[in-house]
Design an enzyme around this catalytic site. Structure first.
Site, PDB file in Angstrom:
ATOM      1  N   ARG A 166      36.459  37.424  36.818  1.00 36.25           N
ATOM      2  CA  ARG A 166      36.158  38.651  36.078  1.00 36.25           C
ATOM      3  C   ARG A 166      35.966  39.788  37.061  1.00 36.25           C
ATOM      4  O   ARG A 166      35.787  39.582  38.255  1.00 36.25           O
ATOM      5  CB  ARG A 166      34.924  38.495  35.206  1.00 36.25           C
ATOM      6  CG  ARG A 166      33.616  38.346  35.986  1.00 36.25           C
ATOM      7  CD  ARG A 166      32.429  38.284  35.024  1.00 36.25           C
ATOM      8  NE  ARG A 166      31.178  38.133  35.700  1.00 36.25           N
ATOM      9  CZ  ARG A 166      30.449  39.116  36.203  1.00 36.25           C
ATOM     10  NH1 ARG A 166      30.874  40.363  36.126  1.00 36.25           N
ATOM     11  NH2 ARG A 166      29.293  38.886  36.792  1.00 36.25           N
ATOM     12  N   ASN A 204      31.349  33.552  58.288  1.00 35.95           N
ATOM     13  CA  ASN A 204      30.511  32.449  58.703  1.00 35.95           C
ATOM     14  C   ASN A 204      31.350  31.424  59.466  1.00 35.95           C
ATOM     15  O   ASN A 204      32.536  31.657  59.710  1.00 35.95           O
ATOM     16  CB  ASN A 204      29.823  31.835  57.475  1.00 35.95           C
ATOM     17  CG  ASN A 204      28.466  31.242  57.804  1.00 35.95           C
ATOM     18  OD1 ASN A 204      28.280  30.648  58.861  1.00 35.95           O
ATOM     19  ND2 ASN A 204      27.526  31.410  56.903  1.00 35.95           N
ATOM     20  N   HIS A 234      55.741  25.409  52.540  1.00 35.42           N
ATOM     21  CA  HIS A 234      56.832  24.487  52.859  1.00 35.42           C
ATOM     22  C   HIS A 234      57.670  24.235  51.612  1.00 35.42           C
ATOM     23  O   HIS A 234      57.137  24.154  50.505  1.00 35.42           O
ATOM     24  CB  HIS A 234      56.265  23.178  53.414  1.00 35.42           C
ATOM     25  CG  HIS A 234      55.442  23.397  54.638  1.00 35.42           C
ATOM     26  ND1 HIS A 234      55.997  23.544  55.885  1.00 35.42           N
ATOM     27  CD2 HIS A 234      54.117  23.562  54.805  1.00 35.42           C
ATOM     28  CE1 HIS A 234      55.040  23.759  56.768  1.00 35.42           C
ATOM     29  NE2 HIS A 234      53.879  23.780  56.143  1.00 35.42           N
TER      30      HIS A 234
END
Length: 185
Positions: free
Chosen positions: A161, A83, A113
């Site tokens: 899960r 999207n 970083h």
């Protein structure tokens, strides 16, 4: 070892010293071109997306706008959809499996970083690859690997899960009900 090799292998590197043949600008310019293409011209968008990424499956589509660091360090499997407003900061390789879908604003961010401010201030950074398995749907930013057939939440993502047989049976019944309703219409 070149700076680019250091970068894609997860070692400290200096972004300002990456060799010219690995310049990120062409990918960023191509992403900009995709973002400026009419949404009505999906064929052109898809062709440009296939040109942008290191490899893709036959069937892909990402709703513009999208952002990349390099583009060519991202490899996308078959049947991919994203999207709007997704970001691929592919300093290290990003690998996306088959049958994957992204919600809006999914960000795959490989650069990291140093925690030490002095090292960070001297321009050193590192990156870790991201691998997304098959048949994954992401609705938020991801900063680590995810296996196939799981539900993951949060940022950084954590596996909530595994997707189980009960899930499959439920959604197959929902799909059947949908088609049965369509037949009745």
């Amino acid at each position: 070892m070149s700076e680019y090799q250091r970068m894609i292998s997860g070692q400290l590197y200096s972004a300002s010293k990456i060799e010219k043949e690995y310049d990120p600008q062409p990918g960023r310019v191509l992403a900009q071109k995709i973002n400026q293409t009419s949404l009505m011209d999906q064929e052109k968008i898809i062709a440009l997306e296939k040109q942008l990424f290191g490899s893709t499956g036959k069937t892909i589509y990402m709703n513009p706008p999208l952002q990349v660091d390099y583009g060519f360090n991202t490899h996308i499997g078959e049947n991919f959809y994203a999207n709007v407003d997704c970001t691929f900061l592919d300093v290290a390789p990003i690998t996306i499996g088959d049958d994957v879908m992204f919600g809006p604003r999914v960000s795959l961010i490989t650069p990291l970083h140093p925690i030490d401010a002095a090292v960070r201030a001297r321009g050193l950074e590192y990156a870790k690859p991201i691998t997304i398995g098959n048949r994954v749907w992401l609705g938020a930013g991801v900063t680590k690997d995810l296996p196939a057939h799981v539900i993951a939440v949060g940022n950084p993502a954590r596996v909530l899960r595994e997707i189980n047989e009960a899930d499959q049976e439920y959604w197959e019944q929902q799909e059947k009900d949908y088609y049965d309703t369509k037949k009745a219409d």
